[in-house]
Design a protein around this motif. Structure first.
Motif, short mmCIF file in Angstrom:
data_model
loop_
_atom_site.label_atom_id
_atom_site.label_comp_id
_atom_site.label_asym_id
_atom_site.label_seq_id
_atom_site.Cartn_x
_atom_site.Cartn_y
_atom_site.Cartn_z
N HIS A 217 12.60 8.84 10.32
CA HIS A 217 12.99 9.31 11.65
C HIS A 217 13.60 10.68 11.50
N LYS A 218 12.99 11.65 12.15
CA LYS A 218 13.53 13.01 12.05
C LYS A 218 13.48 13.66 13.42
N GLU A 219 14.57 14.36 13.74
CA GLU A 219 14.62 15.04 15.03
C GLU A 219 14.66 16.53 14.82
N ASN A 220 14.10 17.26 15.78
CA ASN A 220 14.20 18.72 15.82
C ASN A 220 13.73 19.38 14.53
N VAL A 221 12.49 19.09 14.17
CA VAL A 221 11.92 19.75 12.99
C VAL A 221 10.57 20.33 13.36
N THR A 222 10.10 21.25 12.52
CA THR A 222 8.75 21.76 12.72
C THR A 222 7.77 21.16 11.73
N HIS A 223 8.28 20.51 10.70
CA HIS A 223 7.41 19.90 9.71
C HIS A 223 8.19 18.80 9.03
N GLY A 224 7.51 17.91 8.37
CA GLY A 224 8.21 16.84 7.68
C GLY A 224 7.26 16.10 6.76
N GLN A 225 7.86 15.31 5.90
CA GLN A 225 7.09 14.54 4.94
C GLN A 225 7.69 13.16 4.81
N PHE A 226 6.84 12.17 4.60
CA PHE A 226 7.38 10.84 4.36
C PHE A 226 6.47 10.11 3.39
N ALA A 227 7.05 9.18 2.66
CA ALA A 227 6.28 8.38 1.70
C ALA A 227 6.94 7.02 1.62
N PHE A 228 6.15 5.97 1.66
CA PHE A 228 6.72 4.64 1.54
C PHE A 228 5.63 3.70 1.05
N THR A 229 6.07 2.52 0.59
CA THR A 229 5.14 1.47 0.20
C THR A 229 5.27 0.37 1.23
N SER A 230 4.15 -0.06 1.77
CA SER A 230 4.22 -1.04 2.85
C SER A 230 4.65 -2.38 2.30
N VAL B 183 0.86 -1.18 0.00
CA VAL B 183 0.00 0.00 0.00
C VAL B 183 0.90 1.23 0.00
N VAL B 184 0.58 2.20 -0.86
CA VAL B 184 1.36 3.43 -0.91
C VAL B 184 0.89 4.34 0.21
N VAL B 185 1.81 4.82 1.01
CA VAL B 185 1.45 5.71 2.11
C VAL B 185 2.20 7.02 1.93
N VAL B 186 1.46 8.12 2.00
CA VAL B 186 2.09 9.44 1.92
C VAL B 186 1.61 10.23 3.13
N GLY B 187 2.52 10.80 3.87
CA GLY B 187 2.09 11.56 5.03
C GLY B 187 2.92 12.80 5.18
N ASP B 188 2.32 13.83 5.75
CA ASP B 188 3.14 14.96 6.13
C ASP B 188 2.54 15.61 7.36
N TYR B 189 3.41 16.16 8.16
CA TYR B 189 3.00 16.71 9.44
C TYR B 189 3.65 18.07 9.61
N ALA B 190 3.02 18.91 10.39
CA ALA B 190 3.57 20.25 10.65
C ALA B 190 3.07 20.71 12.01
N GLY C 150 -3.07 4.50 -0.30
CA GLY C 150 -3.71 3.91 -1.47
C GLY C 150 -4.03 4.94 -2.54
N VAL C 151 -5.27 4.92 -2.96
CA VAL C 151 -5.68 5.76 -4.07
C VAL C 151 -5.63 7.24 -3.71
N ALA C 152 -5.88 7.54 -2.45
CA ALA C 152 -5.88 8.95 -2.04
C ALA C 152 -4.49 9.55 -2.13
N ALA C 153 -3.46 8.70 -2.15
CA ALA C 153 -2.10 9.21 -2.18
C ALA C 153 -1.63 9.47 -3.60
N LYS C 154 -2.49 9.23 -4.57
CA LYS C 154 -2.07 9.46 -5.95
C LYS C 154 -1.90 10.94 -6.20
#
Lengths: 212, 212
Positions: free
Chosen positions: B80-93, B46-53, B123-127
């Motif tokens: 894995h990220k330290e000391n940030v105010t925002h970040g993004q990650f994407a991976f396939t499970s 499953v394709v996963v795309v996430g970002d946080y801020a 999934g599809v929402a990450a397209k």
């Protein structure tokens, strides 16, 4: 100067990450109170969703005692309350736009994992059509279709969470069957062995000679 | 600095509104000390795309910094990220199970909780519809209909997935059912065996002691 650049970087990243779609059903562990916030853009939007208590460590009781679910509007008014449920669907029309608060209250000391899904649906009405000339009347129909598909997706996520909970119970039953019966066999053998040893001791010579 | 804030705040709000229109995100309350974790159960591929801020409306102080970690069900750290105010990650499970995303505040000296915005799509929402629209030169109503087609395919895939899960669970239930019956009969057999063995052993014992 650096803070301005950092803020521009944040804005740039936000702009880059405008992907279409929905957030998927996230699970969060509720210890006492856990609040999730969601932003409602337009007044009159339909906010729908569901939540299911997925993982619980109840040993004896057959049913979950339930958690409380409270939705608050940005003004502080309570929009919806559900008490003592282990999973439900909800839907309401947002009275105003802003940040809505969805809170889970766990009245018991054992932490529970709650899987939730929240969707904010907007269908353009005549007011939006008049404001934006790029919007076709067909966009209204497409929005309605999209909302209908979203409700099917929401239902599926609810079923998936319920299935996960059922699977936890099933696997726990499976493990309990194996361990408890093997434990029962061992205890039975031990008990009968101890009985024989005890009766032997009762009739042994040293005890018999000490009887008065 | 003040006029920058006056320009940036409405811009930030506008961008957040634009984001929310195209996708949905959840705002979480991060306690000043301790970790806040969100999890989701995903299946394979499953394709996963996430970002946080980190959301901060206080332009006087620096935006609080957080650290984040995304772990797979088998313990591999995917981001894995330290000391940030925002970040993004994407991976396939690559494994099916519980994927955990954890956040914690690095400097709990603030004493007040932070609010983190998480946008998690699978999934599809990450397209990436923007690049598909550009590549195939479609726009407007056709693009919307393509998105709806993607949503329908996702519904179909979800349904098949649910059906498979239900079949697996049914297998486990039927195994448990047959095991309960079999183990209970074996338990009865062991009970009878133990009592016969006891009686036979004690008879022999007493005959040897010349008590019978």
């Amino acid at each position: 100067m650096e803070t301005t650049m950092k803020q521009y970087a944040i804005l740039g990243l936000l702009l880059l990450s405008t992907l279409a779609g929905d957030v998927s059903a996230l699970s969060v562990t509720v210890n006492d109170v856990e609040c999730v916030y969601e932003y409602v853009l337009y007044e009159g939007d339909t906010v729908s969703g569901n939540f299911v208590v997925v993982d619980h460590d109840i040993f004896w009781s057959s049913d979950h005692p339930g958690i409380d679910f409270i939705v608050s509007s940005p003004g502080g008014n309570v929009v919806q309350t559900m008490k003592g449920t282990s999973g439900e669907k909800f839907e309401f029309k947002a009275p105003r736009s802003g940040m809505y608060q969805f809170c889970f209250h766990n009245p018991y000391s054992t932490p529970e994992t709650v899987s939730f899904y929240i969707h904010v649906g907007h269908i353009p009405n005549e007011h939006d059509l008049a404001k934006d000339e790029h919007l076709d009347p067909v966009n209204v129909k497409i929005a309605e279709l999209r909302e209908a598909l979203e409700s099917v997706t929401a239902e599926q996520k609810y079923l998936k969470a319920r299935d996960a909970r059922h699977r936890h119970t099933n696997e726990s039953t499976h493990k309990r069957v194996i361990f408890y019966t093997i434990g029962e066999y061992i205890l039975l053998a031990l008990a009968s062995g101890l009985q024989v040893v005890y009766i032997r001791r009762l009739f042994s010579k040293s005890v018999a000679y000490n009887r008065v | 600095m003040a006029e920058n804030a006056r320009v940036l705040l409405p811009l930030l709000l506008l961008l957040m509104l634009v984001r929310v229109q195209n996708g949905e995100s959840v705002w979480l309350n991060l306690p000043s000390s301790g970790t806040k974790c969100v999890s989701e159960e995903l299946h394979n591929n499953v394709v996963v795309v996430g970002d946080y801020a980190v959301v901060s409306d206080d332009h006087e102080h620096l935006t609080p910094i957080i650290s984040s970690k995304v772990t797979s069900p088998y313990g591999n750290v995917l981001h894995h990220k330290e000391n940030v105010t925002h970040g993004q990650f994407a991976f396939t499970s690559s494994e099916s199970g519980q994927y955990l995303t954890c956040f914690w505040a690095d400097h709990p000296a603030e004493g007040v909780g932070l609010i983190v915005n998480i946008d998690w799509k699978i999934g599809v929402a990450a397209k990436d519809w923007e690049s598909i629209a550009r590549k195939e030169k479609i726009e407007g109503v056709e693009l919307e209909l393509r998105k709806l087609e993607g949503a329908v395919e996702a519904i179909h895939d979800n349904l098949l997935y649910l059906k498979n899960r239900e079949a697996e669970m049914r297998g486990v239930s039927e195994t448990t059912n047959s095991r309960v019956a079999w183990y209970s009969i074996v338990s009865l057999g062991i009970c009878i065996l133990a009592s016969c063995a006891q009686v036979w052993y004690l008879t022999r014992f007493f005959q040897k002691k010349k008590l019978i």
